[in-house]
Design a protein around this motif. Structure first.
Motif, short mmCIF file in Angstrom:
data_model
loop_
_atom_site.label_atom_id
_atom_site.label_comp_id
_atom_site.label_asym_id
_atom_site.label_seq_id
_atom_site.Cartn_x
_atom_site.Cartn_y
_atom_site.Cartn_z
N UNK A 31 8.30 76.02 -22.38
CA UNK A 31 8.86 75.86 -21.03
C UNK A 31 7.75 75.88 -19.99
N UNK A 32 6.74 76.75 -20.16
CA UNK A 32 5.62 76.80 -19.22
C UNK A 32 4.85 75.49 -19.24
N UNK A 33 4.62 74.94 -20.42
CA UNK A 33 3.91 73.66 -20.54
C UNK A 33 4.71 72.55 -19.87
N UNK A 34 6.01 72.52 -20.13
CA UNK A 34 6.86 71.49 -19.55
C UNK A 34 6.90 71.59 -18.02
N UNK A 35 7.03 72.79 -17.49
CA UNK A 35 7.05 72.97 -16.04
C UNK A 35 5.71 72.57 -15.42
N UNK A 36 4.61 72.89 -16.10
CA UNK A 36 3.30 72.49 -15.61
C UNK A 36 3.15 70.98 -15.58
N UNK A 37 3.65 70.30 -16.60
CA UNK A 37 3.60 68.84 -16.64
C UNK A 37 4.41 68.25 -15.50
N UNK A 38 5.62 68.76 -15.31
CA UNK A 38 6.49 68.25 -14.25
C UNK A 38 5.84 68.47 -12.89
N UNK A 39 5.30 69.64 -12.65
CA UNK A 39 4.67 69.93 -11.36
C UNK A 39 3.44 69.06 -11.12
N UNK A 40 2.69 68.75 -12.17
CA UNK A 40 1.45 68.00 -12.03
C UNK A 40 1.68 66.50 -11.90
N UNK A 41 2.55 65.94 -12.72
CA UNK A 41 2.64 64.49 -12.82
C UNK A 41 3.89 63.86 -12.21
N UNK A 42 4.87 64.64 -11.86
CA UNK A 42 6.11 64.08 -11.33
C UNK A 42 6.35 64.59 -9.93
N UNK A 43 6.99 63.76 -9.13
CA UNK A 43 7.38 64.20 -7.80
C UNK A 43 8.85 63.89 -7.60
N UNK A 44 9.48 64.73 -6.82
CA UNK A 44 10.92 64.59 -6.58
C UNK A 44 11.16 63.45 -5.60
N UNK A 45 12.10 62.59 -5.96
CA UNK A 45 12.43 61.45 -5.11
C UNK A 45 13.83 61.67 -4.58
N UNK A 46 13.97 61.53 -3.27
CA UNK A 46 15.27 61.68 -2.66
C UNK A 46 15.97 60.33 -2.68
N UNK A 47 17.21 60.33 -3.08
CA UNK A 47 17.97 59.09 -3.14
C UNK A 47 18.51 58.74 -1.76
N UNK A 48 18.42 57.47 -1.39
CA UNK A 48 18.98 57.01 -0.12
C UNK A 48 20.46 56.75 -0.30
N UNK A 49 21.25 57.32 0.58
CA UNK A 49 22.70 57.13 0.47
C UNK A 49 23.21 56.22 1.55
#
Length: 49
Positions: A31-49
């Motif tokens: 879980x720590x590895x997965x969270x680190x990957x998500x924090x490093x390489x992914x960014x949250x995108x807000x959907x336009x409604x």
């Protein structure tokens, strides 16, 4: 379901406890590895409604 259960005894219970501790450590490490990957390489995108 059956009304019978395998008698493991004290040694069996200790083995199951040890296995559970190992499993918990591995899962928390993953879980720590997965969270680190998500924090490093992914960014949250807000959907336009």
């Amino acid at each position: 379901m059956s009304e019978y259960k395998l008698k493991t005894g004290k040694i069996g219970e200790k083995v199951v406890e040890a296995y559970q501790k190992i499993e918990d450590a591995v899962v928390s490490g993953y879980k720590r590895i997965e969270e680190g990957f998500v924090d490093t390489f992914l960014e949250k995108v807000e959907e336009d409604e």
